[in-house]
Design a protein around this motif. Sequence first.
Motif, PDB file in Angstrom:
ATOM      1  N   THR A  17      35.828  38.840  41.380  1.00 58.47           N
ATOM      2  CA  THR A  17      36.593  39.246  40.202  1.00 58.47           C
ATOM      3  C   THR A  17      37.313  38.046  39.593  1.00 58.47           C
ATOM      4  OG1 THR A  17      36.893  41.462  41.100  1.00 58.47           O
ATOM      5  CG2 THR A  17      38.439  40.777  39.390  1.00 58.47           C
ATOM      6  N   ARG A  21      36.736  36.353  36.008  1.00 57.37           N
ATOM      7  CA  ARG A  21      37.879  36.176  35.110  1.00 57.37           C
ATOM      8  C   ARG A  21      37.946  34.728  34.619  1.00 57.37           C
ATOM      9  NH1 ARG A  21      41.337  39.863  35.654  1.00 57.37           N
ATOM     10  NH2 ARG A  21      41.344  39.947  37.916  1.00 57.37           N
ATOM     11  N   ARG A  76      42.430  41.910  30.998  1.00 56.41           N
ATOM     12  CA  ARG A  76      42.376  43.357  30.831  1.00 56.41           C
ATOM     13  C   ARG A  76      43.757  43.985  31.038  1.00 56.41           C
ATOM     14  NH1 ARG A  76      37.020  45.319  33.799  1.00 56.41           N
ATOM     15  NH2 ARG A  76      38.395  45.183  35.572  1.00 56.41           N
ATOM     16  N   ASP A 143      44.242  43.836  34.895  1.00 58.32           N
ATOM     17  CA  ASP A 143      43.365  44.989  35.147  1.00 58.32           C
ATOM     18  C   ASP A 143      44.092  46.323  35.028  1.00 58.32           C
ATOM     19  OD1 ASP A 143      41.190  43.291  35.502  1.00 58.32           O
ATOM     20  OD2 ASP A 143      41.473  43.172  37.661  1.00 58.32           O
ATOM     21  N   ALA A 148      39.627  48.336  32.217  1.00 52.12           N
ATOM     22  CA  ALA A 148      39.715  48.056  33.655  1.00 52.12           C
ATOM     23  C   ALA A 148      39.780  49.351  34.468  1.00 52.12           C
ATOM     24  CB  ALA A 148      40.941  47.198  33.958  1.00 52.12           C
ATOM     25  N   LYS A 152      37.159  50.679  37.281  1.00 48.93           N
ATOM     26  CA  LYS A 152      37.639  51.022  38.616  1.00 48.93           C
ATOM     27  C   LYS A 152      37.130  52.410  39.021  1.00 48.93           C
ATOM     28  CE  LYS A 152      41.819  51.318  41.388  1.00 48.93           C
ATOM     29  NZ  LYS A 152      43.273  51.236  41.384  1.00 48.93           N
TER      30      LYS A 152
END
Length: 156
Positions: A17, A21, A76, A143, A148, A152
């Motif tokens: 992640t 990013r 995000r 996030d 985001a 998830k």
Amino acid sequence: MLYTNGSDKGEKTMDRTELKRTIKFVLFSISAGVIEFGTFTLLDSVTEWSYWACYLPALILSVLWNFTLNREFTFRSANNIPVAMMKVAAYYAVFTPVTTILGNYLAETCGWNEYVVTILNMVLNFVTEYLYDRFVVFGKSIDTNSRAQADKQENE
């Protein structure tokens, strides 16, 4: 740490992640750099303005572009936009005068090529702004936006 050889799946996911990013930030920064460099080049080519008068509008346009894209897609973040913008403004309240004065000095007084000075400022901006955005502006709200949250839920 961006990569891990450990067996903890959560740690690997977090590392992936963060790598994603970082890549997004790089790509959006490149696009902002194109806007900044293009605006600077246009103003420098068609006006007789000094370095700082060409640099400031170019920087402002790139900051607005970069903030908007990175807030939505890289970090995000669902944080309060005015608060986030004030934090970014605080960063630029330091960065802009330092780079404008130093850039103008290097270009006008020392005779450095103004495009080299602009590129150096852009690199300095890229590195320091990523760290500032990641840990200060969006640090606690990463996030949290709807994009985001949807990702998830999709991954659960």
